[in-house]
Scaffold this motif. Sequence first.
Motif, PDB file in Angstrom:
ATOM      1  N   ALA A   1       0.827  -1.209   0.000  1.00  0.00           N
ATOM      2  CA  ALA A   1       0.000   0.000   0.000  1.00  0.00           C
ATOM      3  C   ALA A   1       0.857   1.254   0.000  1.00  0.00           C
ATOM      4  N   VAL A   2       1.926   1.267   0.818  1.00  0.00           N
ATOM      5  CA  VAL A   2       2.815   2.431   0.871  1.00  0.00           C
ATOM      6  C   VAL A   2       3.520   2.620  -0.470  1.00  0.00           C
ATOM      7  N   SER A   3       3.977   1.515  -1.068  1.00  0.00           N
ATOM      8  CA  SER A   3       4.657   1.610  -2.366  1.00  0.00           C
ATOM      9  C   SER A   3       3.717   2.155  -3.435  1.00  0.00           C
ATOM     10  N   ALA A   4       2.451   1.707  -3.399  1.00  0.00           N
ATOM     11  CA  ALA A   4       1.485   2.203  -4.388  1.00  0.00           C
ATOM     12  C   ALA A   4       1.263   3.707  -4.240  1.00  0.00           C
ATOM     13  N   LEU A   5       1.131   4.167  -2.987  1.00  0.00           N
ATOM     14  CA  LEU A   5       0.944   5.604  -2.756  1.00  0.00           C
ATOM     15  C   LEU A   5       2.174   6.392  -3.190  1.00  0.00           C
ATOM     16  N   GLN A   6       3.364   5.911  -2.793  1.00  0.00           N
ATOM     17  CA  GLN A   6       4.585   6.621  -3.150  1.00  0.00           C
ATOM     18  C   GLN A   6       4.773   6.663  -4.664  1.00  0.00           C
ATOM     19  N   GLY A   7       4.519   5.540  -5.344  1.00  0.00           N
ATOM     20  CA  GLY A   7       4.672   5.515  -6.791  1.00  0.00           C
ATOM     21  C   GLY A   7       3.693   6.448  -7.485  1.00  0.00           C
ATOM     22  N   HIS A   8       2.421   6.490  -6.978  1.00  0.00           N
ATOM     23  CA  HIS A   8       1.424   7.359  -7.600  1.00  0.00           C
ATOM     24  C   HIS A   8       1.797   8.828  -7.457  1.00  0.00           C
ATOM     25  N   LEU A   9       2.323   9.214  -6.272  1.00  0.00           N
ATOM     26  CA  LEU A   9       2.646  10.620  -6.030  1.00  0.00           C
ATOM     27  C   LEU A   9       3.948  11.037  -6.690  1.00  0.00           C
ATOM     28  N   SER A  10       4.946  10.119  -6.724  1.00  0.00           N
ATOM     29  CA  SER A  10       6.259  10.489  -7.259  1.00  0.00           C
ATOM     30  C   SER A  10       6.202  10.789  -8.755  1.00  0.00           C
ATOM     31  N   ARG A  11       5.169  10.237  -9.470  1.00  0.00           N
ATOM     32  CA  ARG A  11       5.066  10.528 -10.896  1.00  0.00           C
ATOM     33  C   ARG A  11       4.804  12.005 -11.155  1.00  0.00           C
ATOM     34  N   TYR A  12       4.092  12.659 -10.231  1.00  0.00           N
ATOM     35  CA  TYR A  12       3.686  14.044 -10.459  1.00  0.00           C
ATOM     36  C   TYR A  12       4.557  15.068  -9.735  1.00  0.00           C
ATOM     37  N   GLU A  13       5.449  14.641  -8.833  1.00  0.00           N
ATOM     38  CA  GLU A  13       6.182  15.591  -7.993  1.00  0.00           C
ATOM     39  C   GLU A  13       7.010  16.598  -8.795  1.00  0.00           C
ATOM     40  N   PRO A  14       7.755  16.201  -9.861  1.00  0.00           N
ATOM     41  CA  PRO A  14       8.587  17.207 -10.550  1.00  0.00           C
ATOM     42  C   PRO A  14       7.817  18.081 -11.538  1.00  0.00           C
ATOM     43  N   LEU A  15       6.522  17.792 -11.790  1.00  0.00           N
ATOM     44  CA  LEU A  15       5.816  18.479 -12.859  1.00  0.00           C
ATOM     45  C   LEU A  15       5.533  19.959 -12.578  1.00  0.00           C
ATOM     46  N   PRO A  16       5.146  20.385 -11.341  1.00  0.00           N
ATOM     47  CA  PRO A  16       4.884  21.824 -11.138  1.00  0.00           C
ATOM     48  C   PRO A  16       6.076  22.703 -11.477  1.00  0.00           C
ATOM     49  N   ALA A  17       7.282  22.301 -11.053  1.00  0.00           N
ATOM     50  CA  ALA A  17       8.460  23.117 -11.351  1.00  0.00           C
ATOM     51  C   ALA A  17       8.714  23.164 -12.851  1.00  0.00           C
ATOM     52  N   LEU A  18       8.441  22.058 -13.551  1.00  0.00           N
ATOM     53  CA  LEU A  18       8.651  22.025 -15.004  1.00  0.00           C
ATOM     54  C   LEU A  18       7.659  22.942 -15.718  1.00  0.00           C
ATOM     55  N   ILE A  19       6.390  22.882 -15.312  1.00  0.00           N
ATOM     56  CA  ILE A  19       5.374  23.723 -15.957  1.00  0.00           C
ATOM     57  C   ILE A  19       5.580  25.190 -15.592  1.00  0.00           C
ATOM     58  N   ALA A  20       6.067  25.453 -14.357  1.00  0.00           N
ATOM     59  CA  ALA A  20       6.297  26.839 -13.930  1.00  0.00           C
ATOM     60  C   ALA A  20       7.345  27.520 -14.801  1.00  0.00           C
ATOM     61  N   ASP A  21       8.188  26.755 -15.464  1.00  0.00           N
ATOM     62  CA  ASP A  21       9.244  27.331 -16.293  1.00  0.00           C
ATOM     63  C   ASP A  21       8.783  27.594 -17.729  1.00  0.00           C
ATOM     64  N   HIS A  22       7.513  27.286 -18.014  1.00  0.00           N
ATOM     65  CA  HIS A  22       7.006  27.500 -19.374  1.00  0.00           C
ATOM     66  C   HIS A  22       6.842  28.992 -19.649  1.00  0.00           C
ATOM     67  N   ASP A  23       7.112  29.393 -20.910  1.00  0.00           N
ATOM     68  CA  ASP A  23       7.071  30.818 -21.269  1.00  0.00           C
ATOM     69  C   ASP A  23       5.684  31.413 -21.061  1.00  0.00           C
ATOM     70  N   ASP A  24       4.600  30.658 -21.424  1.00  0.00           N
ATOM     71  CA  ASP A  24       3.246  31.193 -21.266  1.00  0.00           C
ATOM     72  C   ASP A  24       2.956  31.527 -19.810  1.00  0.00           C
ATOM     73  N   ILE A  25       3.408  30.686 -18.889  1.00  0.00           N
ATOM     74  CA  ILE A  25       3.155  30.910 -17.463  1.00  0.00           C
ATOM     75  C   ILE A  25       3.953  32.122 -16.980  1.00  0.00           C
ATOM     76  N   LYS A  26       5.219  32.215 -17.391  1.00  0.00           N
ATOM     77  CA  LYS A  26       6.046  33.348 -16.960  1.00  0.00           C
ATOM     78  C   LYS A  26       5.501  34.672 -17.501  1.00  0.00           C
ATOM     79  N   HIS A  27       5.067  34.655 -18.776  1.00  0.00           N
ATOM     80  CA  HIS A  27       4.506  35.884 -19.338  1.00  0.00           C
ATOM     81  C   HIS A  27       3.234  36.296 -18.592  1.00  0.00           C
ATOM     82  N   LEU A  28       2.376  35.317 -18.261  1.00  0.00           N
ATOM     83  CA  LEU A  28       1.139  35.639 -17.564  1.00  0.00           C
ATOM     84  C   LEU A  28       1.409  36.207 -16.180  1.00  0.00           C
ATOM     85  N   ILE A  29       2.304  35.582 -15.429  1.00  0.00           N
ATOM     86  CA  ILE A  29       2.536  36.032 -14.054  1.00  0.00           C
ATOM     87  C   ILE A  29       3.231  37.390 -14.040  1.00  0.00           C
TER      88      ILE A  29
END
Length: 609
Positions: free
Chosen positions: A48-76
């Motif tokens: 159960a712990v491995s399933a939770l960790q695996g499900h969450l670890s797939r998405y952990e680096p994505l916010p920082a990656l999307i935050a670096d997109h030009d459209d997001i930087k221009h909007l903010i």
Amino acid sequence: MKQRFRILVWLVFLPAVLYAMIVPGGALATRSYMDEASLQAGSALRLAVSALQGHLSRYEPLPALIADHDDIKHLISDPDDRTLREAANAYLKDINGLLESSDIYVMKMDGDTIAASNYDGPTSFVGQNFSYRPYFQDAAKGGQSRFYALGTTSLKRGYYFASPIRVDEEIRGVIVFKVDIDSIEGSWQGGEYKIFVSDPEGIIFMTGSPEWRYSAILPLTPERLARTQASRRYAEAVLKPLPFHADETTGHRLITLADGGATREYLTLSQYMPEADWTVSVLMDTSSVRTQARTMLIAVLLFLGLAGLAIAIVIQWRARAQERMRMQIEARNELEHRVEQRTADLARVNRRIELEIAERRMTEQKLRETQADLIQAGKLAGLGQMSAALSHELNQPLAAAKTYADSAAMLIDRDRVDEARDNVRRISGLIDRMASISRHLRNFARKPNEKLGPVVLSAVLTDTLEIVAARLKSADATLLVDLGKTPVVVHAGSVRLQQVLVNIITNAADAVEGLSDRRIHIDAVRDEGRVAITIRDHGPGVPAAIAERIFDPFFSTKGVGRGLGLGLSISYNIVKDFGGSLSVSNPPDGGAEFRIALDAAPAISEAAE
């Protein structure tokens, strides 16, 4: 008289002996079965712990990656620009659908949401203020934060990943990535074990038993309630204590609680997840364990009773020996039956492990297929960018061939056959030129199905130049090649190595276009069984801030529509598959230098596709 006295002694002594054996024997049997049940529950807990960790670890680096997109930087940087908001909303909605997440949204430093993937939905986050959420407060300070909560707007549970949006090293806003974890919770329902997850305040927020949701396994003190209310973790959900009684005197944590109208006892194991600040608990019903212990104790007592009876019968009536032997045979048959049951259980476990291994192999195969498709997508994207220049390159020989053909007709009419024949030869040469360009583009575009082997670098480079010649010409770039006097042979695949060179040379042409110094150098040096291929330009170079991420998928410094950000990532993985390495550096006198290190081949021969 002696016989009666002996019987009287047995009637008094035997119950005392049996009592002295029953009490510790029962406790020992129960402890043994509890230990075995604890091992089984521990395996379920780790899964159960491995399933939770695996499900969450797939998405952990994505916010920082999307935050670096030009459209997001221009909007903010300009949050009141309506056009930028619409572009950011569309981008977040596309990414959210692609990644199958719950929601993605962007907030200003005051907590107001200015763009969201659900901007056109009935529960849009646009205009909402989430400054009270801990994930916003932590990300606004520059950290990568994580938080679980019940959405106050959508009333959907989810796990939040937040990252700061930096523009020119200044934090201008926060991007939040919400992940739906209902699918994991659904897999827990109806299983052999009761599984739930509790937050730091002891409140259950994930469980396969819906009636336990938002119940507390720790006392709901005013301090705990105040902390929960401050973050609005569970919106307006009603919190209640979970009525249970805990007992740890047996060496195992046992809890008793009402379940389905009946009181049940559960063996409980818990594991803390520090990265999520959760505690995962697995509950196993002990009724079967205690039934097994009682069965074992009864069997032991029955055996002792039968043995005593057999001894008494032997003493009193030796003629009853056959009866005692029959009882022993029955006991042996019972033992063999249990061994068969255990063997069958082991066989089922082995089959389950084999199925898991087969699933893992299938997953690895799909991963390799996905990687090949990604490489092909990058090649086709590169071909699309070169299509305009290549069209111009083919139009020139076509126009020349038309002129030569018209001229040849006129020369034949005037009986100038030799000059007309020369025009025909020129037309044939132009057709060969166009066929060569078409052949190399076709070879480059198709999916490679090649084995690694010796590849002559000069031959690969010749095919590469056929493809990039038009791009070099449009950029007015000068290519200077120095492969040494001895033919260079590397261990690789010719088509995929050609793809790497096309990507890097095309990037170099983009870098020097419009500059005064438009030279591009290609050198090859062999040193101790390795070959170093360097491609250097005299452009602006690679900034230190992006040097570590330049080989990441979807990372691009080009404008919108000029690249997918896949070329260097695909090139990096191709060279890695060859057993080599790909790196980038900035020479002291300016520009960028890409270095490909490959194993030298033992013999000089061209690799066939």
